[in-house]
Write a protein that holds these residues in place. Structure first.
Motif, PDB file in Angstrom:
ATOM      1  N   LYS A 191       0.823  -1.216   0.000  1.00 57.71           N
ATOM      2  CA  LYS A 191       0.000   0.000   0.000  1.00 57.71           C
ATOM      3  C   LYS A 191       0.857   1.266   0.000  1.00 57.71           C
ATOM      4  N   TYR A 192       2.127   1.155   0.426  1.00 58.53           N
ATOM      5  CA  TYR A 192       3.003   2.331   0.372  1.00 58.53           C
ATOM      6  C   TYR A 192       3.376   2.660  -1.066  1.00 58.53           C
ATOM      7  N   VAL A 193       3.356   1.647  -1.907  1.00 56.14           N
ATOM      8  CA  VAL A 193       3.622   1.854  -3.330  1.00 56.14           C
ATOM      9  C   VAL A 193       2.316   2.200  -4.041  1.00 56.14           C
ATOM     10  N   HIS A 194       1.265   1.448  -3.736  1.00 61.03           N
ATOM     11  CA  HIS A 194      -0.011   1.666  -4.422  1.00 61.03           C
ATOM     12  C   HIS A 194      -1.176   1.292  -3.518  1.00 61.03           C
ATOM     13  N   LYS A 195      -1.812   2.319  -2.944  1.00 65.84           N
ATOM     14  CA  LYS A 195      -3.014   2.095  -2.123  1.00 65.84           C
ATOM     15  C   LYS A 195      -4.149   1.619  -3.003  1.00 65.84           C
ATOM     16  N   ASN A 196      -5.056   0.814  -2.457  1.00 70.35           N
ATOM     17  CA  ASN A 196      -6.242   0.476  -3.251  1.00 70.35           C
ATOM     18  C   ASN A 196      -7.241   1.638  -3.217  1.00 70.35           C
ATOM     19  N   HIS A 197      -8.190   1.600  -4.151  1.00 67.91           N
ATOM     20  CA  HIS A 197      -9.157   2.701  -4.298  1.00 67.91           C
ATOM     21  C   HIS A 197      -9.939   2.928  -3.011  1.00 67.91           C
ATOM     22  N   TYR A 198     -10.247   1.850  -2.331  1.00 68.60           N
ATOM     23  CA  TYR A 198     -11.081   1.906  -1.121  1.00 68.60           C
ATOM     24  C   TYR A 198     -10.391   2.738  -0.040  1.00 68.60           C
ATOM     25  N   ASP A 199      -9.135   2.414   0.219  1.00 68.25           N
ATOM     26  CA  ASP A 199      -8.379   3.122   1.262  1.00 68.25           C
ATOM     27  C   ASP A 199      -8.035   4.541   0.844  1.00 68.25           C
ATOM     28  N   ALA A 200      -7.688   4.710  -0.439  1.00 64.94           N
ATOM     29  CA  ALA A 200      -7.253   6.035  -0.916  1.00 64.94           C
ATOM     30  C   ALA A 200      -8.364   7.072  -0.731  1.00 64.94           C
ATOM     31  N   VAL A 201      -9.586   6.719  -1.133  1.00 65.58           N
ATOM     32  CA  VAL A 201     -10.687   7.690  -1.043  1.00 65.58           C
ATOM     33  C   VAL A 201     -11.157   7.826   0.407  1.00 65.58           C
ATOM     34  N   GLN A 202     -11.107   6.725   1.149  1.00 62.31           N
ATOM     35  CA  GLN A 202     -11.535   6.768   2.536  1.00 62.31           C
ATOM     36  C   GLN A 202     -10.619   7.677   3.360  1.00 62.31           C
ATOM     37  N   GLU A 203      -9.323   7.646   3.049  1.00 64.19           N
ATOM     38  CA  GLU A 203      -8.368   8.445   3.818  1.00 64.19           C
ATOM     39  C   GLU A 203      -8.427   9.934   3.473  1.00 64.19           C
ATOM     40  N   ARG A 204      -8.640  10.238   2.171  1.00 69.92           N
ATOM     41  CA  ARG A 204      -8.765  11.653   1.787  1.00 69.92           C
ATOM     42  C   ARG A 204     -10.015  11.843   0.951  1.00 69.92           C
ATOM     43  N   PRO A 205     -11.187  11.791   1.590  1.00 69.71           N
ATOM     44  CA  PRO A 205     -12.419  11.874   0.798  1.00 69.71           C
ATOM     45  C   PRO A 205     -12.659  13.302   0.311  1.00 69.71           C
ATOM     46  N   PRO A 206     -13.373  13.435  -0.824  1.00 68.67           N
ATOM     47  CA  PRO A 206     -13.755  14.765  -1.263  1.00 68.67           C
ATOM     48  C   PRO A 206     -14.883  15.287  -0.367  1.00 68.67           C
ATOM     49  N   ALA A 207     -15.064  16.611  -0.319  1.00 74.60           N
ATOM     50  CA  ALA A 207     -16.004  17.203   0.637  1.00 74.60           C
ATOM     51  C   ALA A 207     -17.454  17.222   0.147  1.00 74.60           C
ATOM     52  N   TRP A 208     -17.671  17.024  -1.171  1.00 69.76           N
ATOM     53  CA  TRP A 208     -19.049  17.140  -1.674  1.00 69.76           C
ATOM     54  C   TRP A 208     -19.912  15.967  -1.210  1.00 69.76           C
ATOM     55  N   PRO A 209     -21.250  16.147  -1.204  1.00 59.83           N
ATOM     56  CA  PRO A 209     -22.154  15.094  -0.723  1.00 59.83           C
ATOM     57  C   PRO A 209     -22.104  13.824  -1.583  1.00 59.83           C
ATOM     58  N   HIS A 210     -22.260  12.679  -0.913  1.00 61.85           N
ATOM     59  CA  HIS A 210     -22.288  11.375  -1.586  1.00 61.85           C
ATOM     60  C   HIS A 210     -23.569  10.627  -1.225  1.00 61.85           C
ATOM     61  N   PHE A 211     -24.096   9.894  -2.203  1.00 59.94           N
ATOM     62  CA  PHE A 211     -25.309   9.099  -1.993  1.00 59.94           C
ATOM     63  C   PHE A 211     -25.013   7.684  -2.488  1.00 59.94           C
ATOM     64  N   PHE A 212     -24.975   6.722  -1.555  1.00 63.22           N
ATOM     65  CA  PHE A 212     -24.619   5.343  -1.889  1.00 63.22           C
ATOM     66  C   PHE A 212     -25.877   4.510  -2.085  1.00 63.22           C
ATOM     67  N   LEU A 213     -26.006   3.885  -3.258  1.00 61.46           N
ATOM     68  CA  LEU A 213     -27.128   3.000  -3.555  1.00 61.46           C
ATOM     69  C   LEU A 213     -26.583   1.583  -3.605  1.00 61.46           C
ATOM     70  N   PHE A 214     -27.115   0.697  -2.762  1.00 65.68           N
ATOM     71  CA  PHE A 214     -26.559  -0.658  -2.726  1.00 65.68           C
ATOM     72  C   PHE A 214     -27.657  -1.648  -2.388  1.00 65.68           C
ATOM     73  N   SER A 215     -27.290  -2.906  -2.203  1.00 65.09           N
ATOM     74  CA  SER A 215     -28.264  -3.926  -1.835  1.00 65.09           C
ATOM     75  C   SER A 215     -27.548  -4.998  -1.024  1.00 65.09           C
ATOM     76  N   ARG A 216     -28.197  -5.441   0.035  1.00 67.26           N
ATOM     77  CA  ARG A 216     -27.532  -6.458   0.865  1.00 67.26           C
ATOM     78  C   ARG A 216     -27.483  -7.812   0.147  1.00 67.26           C
ATOM     79  N   ASP A 217     -28.194  -7.942  -0.966  1.00 65.75           N
ATOM     80  CA  ASP A 217     -28.142  -9.184  -1.750  1.00 65.75           C
ATOM     81  C   ASP A 217     -27.047  -9.175  -2.818  1.00 65.75           C
ATOM     82  N   ASP A 218     -26.286  -8.091  -2.894  1.00 66.86           N
ATOM     83  CA  ASP A 218     -25.213  -7.979  -3.894  1.00 66.86           C
ATOM     84  C   ASP A 218     -24.212  -9.120  -3.694  1.00 66.86           C
TER      85      ASP A 218
END
Length: 290
Positions: A191-218
């Motif tokens: 991860k010091y060479v290449h963080k995954n997308h999940y950690d990268a955005v979680q650590e420095r998220p953008p400030a604008w609003p987000h709306f997550f659409l998902f399903s527990r059956d995914d």
């Protein structure tokens, strides 16, 4: 920089709405530009069904889906090919002179989210884009963490049917082991060479609003991954909302619940426009009356 990119164009679609529809929906304000980032392997005809949600609301839409091999193979091995794609996508806004319009994202699955990650990084770090007005993002069926299965599916599709079954099996097995080692077992180091997308955005998220659409059956993305991500963004002060469709399959929420899905997206976009206009007025007020 546009001339030297001519040989390396990305395959996107842009649609401008009918002026009358725009005027009806966005009286007197610039209509939003909605950037839709497809899931890996998404066909444009599927993505265009989603963009029509916004075209009917008088928005400009830009559709783009990154190629399978770029999404999974380049990302798995830490080769940041999607970073240059992200740059090209943002430059489209200037090419069509919509860089002063409000900008909104609609992102699908890890394939779209991996690309979104690089767009977010450019918006954080590149002065060229500091004047863009980002108002919000809808995230459909993402993000998931440590997705070896998705990477395997992509490689199988990329190898195609012509390769001998034995060779395919050997390559898939090697690939699985390598990705598992790099992205899961050795991740605390890689991860010091290449963080995954999940950690990268979680650590420095953008400030604008987000709306997550998902399903527990995914069956592709664990809903726990999304829920943990949402909590983390809330904790960092990002305005977040989410909705669990419950029974629909991965990126199948619109197909199963078309009216509800379209309505949720449109209502969220309108709310983001209102928020953003409020912020813009405050900014202007501050400049005029220091």
């Amino acid at each position: 920089s546009h001339a030297d990119m001519a040989d390396d164009e990305i395959d996107y679609n842009i649609v401008f709405p009918d002026a009358g529809i725009s005027e009806r929906h966005w009286q007197g304000t610039k209509e939003p530009v909605v950037i839709l980032l497809g899931w890996a392997g998404c066909k444009d005809k599927h993505l265009s069904k989603y963009s029509s949600i916004y075209n009917e609301q008088g928005c400009v839409t830009v559709r783009y889906t990154a190629p399978l091999k770029t999404v999974f193979i380049s990302e798995s091995f830490g080769y940041k090919e999607l970073s240059s794609t992200a740059l090209k996508l943002l430059e489209i806004l200037y090419d069509y002179e919509v860089e002063n319009s409000p900008i909104f994202f609609h992102i699908f699955s890890n394939g779209g989210f991996m690309l979104y990650r690089y767009i977010v990084e450019l918006l954080h770090s590149d002065k060229q884009f500091s004047s863009l007005r980002l108002i919000g993002a809808v995230v459909d069926s993402a993000p998931g963490s440590g997705n070896v299965r998705g990477a395997l599916r992509a490689l199988r599709a990329t190898l195609g049917p012509k390769i001998s079954p034995v060779l395919r099996y050997v390559l898939l097995a090697l690939f699985a082991v390598t990705v598992f080692l790099l992205r899961v077992v050795l991740y605390p180091l890689t991860k010091y060479v290449h963080k995954n997308h999940y950690d990268a955005v979680q650590e420095r998220p953008p400030a604008w609003p987000h709306f997550f659409l998902f399903s527990r059956d995914d069956q592709v993305i664990r809903h726990r991954d999304i829920e943990v991500f949402v909590e983390s963004l809330k904790h960092k002060g990002v305005p977040v909302d989410c909705f669990d469709f419950g029974s629909s399959p991965h990126v199948g929420h619109f197909r199963e619940f078309p009216e509800e899905y379209a309505l949720k997206c449109r209502n969220f976009l309108v709310a983001c426009m209102k928020d953003s206009e409020g912020t813009e007025l405050k900014k202007r007020h501050r400049v005029q009356n220091p």
